[in-house]
Design an enzyme around this catalytic site. Structure first.
Site, PDB file in Angstrom:
ATOM      1  N   LYS A  87       9.298   7.360  11.012  1.00 31.30           N
ATOM      2  CA  LYS A  87       7.929   7.384  11.504  1.00 31.30           C
ATOM      3  C   LYS A  87       7.753   6.265  12.528  1.00 31.30           C
ATOM      4  CE  LYS A  87       3.960   5.991   9.437  1.00 31.30           C
ATOM      5  NZ  LYS A  87       3.112   5.356  10.438  1.00 31.30           N
ATOM      6  N   ASP A  88       8.390   5.127  12.245  1.00 29.16           N
ATOM      7  CA  ASP A  88       8.389   4.012  13.188  1.00 29.16           C
ATOM      8  C   ASP A  88       9.686   4.114  14.004  1.00 29.16           C
ATOM      9  OD1 ASP A  88       5.969   2.285  12.201  1.00 29.16           O
ATOM     10  OD2 ASP A  88       7.020   2.955  10.424  1.00 29.16           O
TER      11      ASP A  88
ATOM     12  N   ARG B 244      -2.106   3.213   6.480  1.00 30.26           N
ATOM     13  CA  ARG B 244      -3.369   3.152   7.232  1.00 30.26           C
ATOM     14  C   ARG B 244      -4.254   4.371   6.984  1.00 30.26           C
ATOM     15  NH1 ARG B 244       0.002   0.223  10.876  1.00 30.26           N
ATOM     16  NH2 ARG B 244      -0.999  -1.735  11.487  1.00 30.26           N
TER      17      ARG B 244
ATOM     18  N   GLN C  77      10.805   1.213  16.086  1.00 29.68           N
ATOM     19  CA  GLN C  77      11.150   0.079  15.222  1.00 29.68           C
ATOM     20  C   GLN C  77      12.601   0.189  14.729  1.00 29.68           C
ATOM     21  OE1 GLN C  77       8.537  -1.906  12.109  1.00 29.68           O
ATOM     22  NE2 GLN C  77       9.621  -0.467  10.812  1.00 29.68           N
TER      23      GLN C  77
ATOM     24  N   GLN D  32       3.715  -9.953  13.032  1.00 29.88           N
ATOM     25  CA  GLN D  32       3.871  -8.697  13.779  1.00 29.88           C
ATOM     26  C   GLN D  32       2.542  -8.042  14.108  1.00 29.88           C
ATOM     27  OE1 GLN D  32       6.172  -6.798  10.500  1.00 29.88           O
ATOM     28  NE2 GLN D  32       5.059  -4.944  11.064  1.00 29.88           N
TER      29      GLN D  32
ATOM     30  N   HIS E 298       7.185   5.719   1.476  1.00 24.34           N
ATOM     31  CA  HIS E 298       7.958   4.528   1.083  1.00 24.34           C
ATOM     32  C   HIS E 298       8.910   4.874  -0.070  1.00 24.34           C
ATOM     33  CE1 HIS E 298       4.146   2.440   2.578  1.00 24.34           C
ATOM     34  NE2 HIS E 298       5.089   1.905   3.335  1.00 24.34           N
TER      35      HIS E 298
ATOM     36  N   ALA F 102       0.877  -1.184   0.000  1.00 24.34           N
ATOM     37  CA  ALA F 102       0.000   0.000   0.000  1.00 24.34           C
ATOM     38  C   ALA F 102       0.909   1.227   0.000  1.00 24.34           C
ATOM     39  CB  ALA F 102      -0.974  -0.014   1.173  1.00 24.34           C
TER      40      ALA F 102
HETATM   41  P1  AMP Z   1       5.296  -0.159   6.339  1.00 28.85           P
HETATM   42  O1  AMP Z   1       4.927  -0.561   4.955  1.00 28.85           O
HETATM   43  O2  AMP Z   1       4.291   0.673   7.032  1.00 28.85           O
HETATM   44  O3  AMP Z   1       5.814  -1.322   7.158  1.00 28.85           O
HETATM   45  O4  AMP Z   1       6.550   0.801   6.160  1.00 28.85           O
HETATM   46  C1  AMP Z   1       7.704   0.385   5.476  1.00 28.85           C
HETATM   47  C2  AMP Z   1       8.800   1.372   5.760  1.00 28.85           C
HETATM   48  O5  AMP Z   1       8.412   2.659   5.298  1.00 28.85           O
HETATM   49  C3  AMP Z   1       9.091   1.502   7.256  1.00 28.85           C
HETATM   50  O6  AMP Z   1      10.490   1.620   7.461  1.00 28.85           O
HETATM   51  C4  AMP Z   1       8.370   2.776   7.621  1.00 28.85           C
HETATM   52  O7  AMP Z   1       8.920   3.448   8.737  1.00 28.85           O
HETATM   53  C5  AMP Z   1       8.569   3.587   6.357  1.00 28.85           C
HETATM   54  N1  AMP Z   1       7.575   4.646   6.277  1.00 28.85           N
HETATM   55  C6  AMP Z   1       6.240   4.532   6.450  1.00 28.85           C
HETATM   56  N2  AMP Z   1       5.643   5.727   6.382  1.00 28.85           N
HETATM   57  C7  AMP Z   1       6.630   6.634   6.175  1.00 28.85           C
HETATM   58  C8  AMP Z   1       6.658   8.047   6.038  1.00 28.85           C
HETATM   59  N3  AMP Z   1       5.553   8.792   6.117  1.00 28.85           N
HETATM   60  N4  AMP Z   1       7.863   8.653   5.821  1.00 28.85           N
HETATM   61  C9  AMP Z   1       8.996   7.910   5.750  1.00 28.85           C
HETATM   62  N5  AMP Z   1       9.034   6.563   5.878  1.00 28.85           N
HETATM   63  C10 AMP Z   1       7.870   5.942   6.090  1.00 28.85           C
END
Ligand code: AMP
Length: 279
Positions: free
Chosen positions: A149-150, A187, A153, A61, A37, A32
């Site tokens: 953002k995480d 989300r 993590q 997770q 990303h 998504a």
């Molecule tokens: P996710 O698909 O949510 O697991 O995110 C994959 C990666 O993209 C993770 O390292 C997140 O921290 C990063 N990520 C998600 N949203 C953002 C954002 N708004 N800015 C920068 N990195 C992001």
């Protein structure tokens, strides 16, 4: 862009690539995809010779089954975005390819797993540890890119790499935000029009809280966030905390020269959003 759904095929491709002396950058995601990303792909492309992105909604997770089933999945759009960003390889496996057998490993991340996301999503970081260690072992990238953002993590992944003595460098990248300040997140697509408007209040509250920390104290900021989130019937605060940015130890008092981070998790309707702002 090459697309693989089997780790053995991806490994073969990467072995050939590494023989040419190319460095490998890796961006793990759950799909998504949005520009947040893509910003990680852009940084990886600038810093390494060959960028691999993975899309895998990792079941281990999720501590909440509904969150897992409702997690947005947009594979065709994701592929188009990655093509546009000139990503070199996409690895999009099914669960069996990542977990040919049950992963029963239990990581010990110590204090880091007892607070904030660790406290509020039991087992979440163990699942992150499982999937990230499997992906890093299979791909063996020189650098792997994670979004701030995480925030917690990134700290967990750095600890994982240290414990497993892996050679991959973990790079923390800046948060990308929507024009109104809301942190981009997969989300966000689950928010209704009204919820999306309310979610725009999160960055506003976070900045106001930072001003309160500096002008008054941390408790004034906490009281403000509690009051604001209680006022909105569609918002429910999971946590708001002000921590040392290096250790994530909660702070009682703000000390201007100590690097400090404020972190929030809040439900807007049924969607749980997280954000963080340096103080
Ligand atoms: P996710 O698909 O949510 O697991 O995110 C994959 C990666 O993209 C993770 O390292 C997140 O921290 C990063 N990520 C998600 N949203 C953002 C954002 N708004 N800015 C920068 N990195 C992001």
């Amino acid at each position: 862009m090459l697309v693989f759904d089997k780790i053995k095929d991806l490994k073969k491709c990467l072995t050939d690539k590494k023989k040419t002396g190319a460095t490998i950058g890796f961006v793990p995601t759950m799909g998504a995809l949005h520009q947040g990303h893509i910003s990680l792909i852009t940084i990886s492309k600038a810093e390494t010779d060959f960028t691999v992105c993975s899309i895998f909604v990792n079941p281990t997770q999720f501590n909440n089954q509904t969150d897992l089933t409702k997690y947005p999945r947009t594979p065709q759009k994701d592929i188009a975005l990655l093509e546009e960003a000139s990503c070199d390889v996409l690895y999009m496996p099914d669960v069996e390819d990542v977990y040919p057998k049950n992963d029963n490993r239990q990581f010990n991340f110590g204090y880091l797993d007892t607070i904030l996301e660790g406290e509020h999503r039991p087992g979440h970081f163990n699942g992150v540890g499982q999937v990230v260690s499997i992906l890093l072992a299979g791909i063996q990238p020189d650098k792997a890119y994670f979004g701030s953002k995480d925030y917690q993590q990134v700290m967990i992944v750095k600890e994982l790499v240290k414990q497993l003595q892996l050679s991959t460098h973990i790079i923390a990248c800046p948060i990308l935000r929507e024009p109104d300040g809301l942190a981009m997140s997969s989300r966000n697509t689950r928010l209704s029009g009204e919820e999306r408007k309310i979610a725009a209040h999160i960055p506003v509250m976070m900045q106001k809280a930072i001003a309160l920390i500096k002008e008054k104290d941390i408790n004034a900021a906490k009281d403000y966030i509690k009051a604001e989130t209680t006022m909105h019937p569609l918002m429910k605060l999971d946590y708001y905390e002000v921590c040392d940015a290096n250790t994530l130890q909660p702070l009682k008092q703000y000390i201007p020269l100590q690097s400090t981070i404020s972190l929030i998790a809040v439900f807007v309707g049924n969607v749980r959003l997280i954000d963080n702002w340096p103080v």
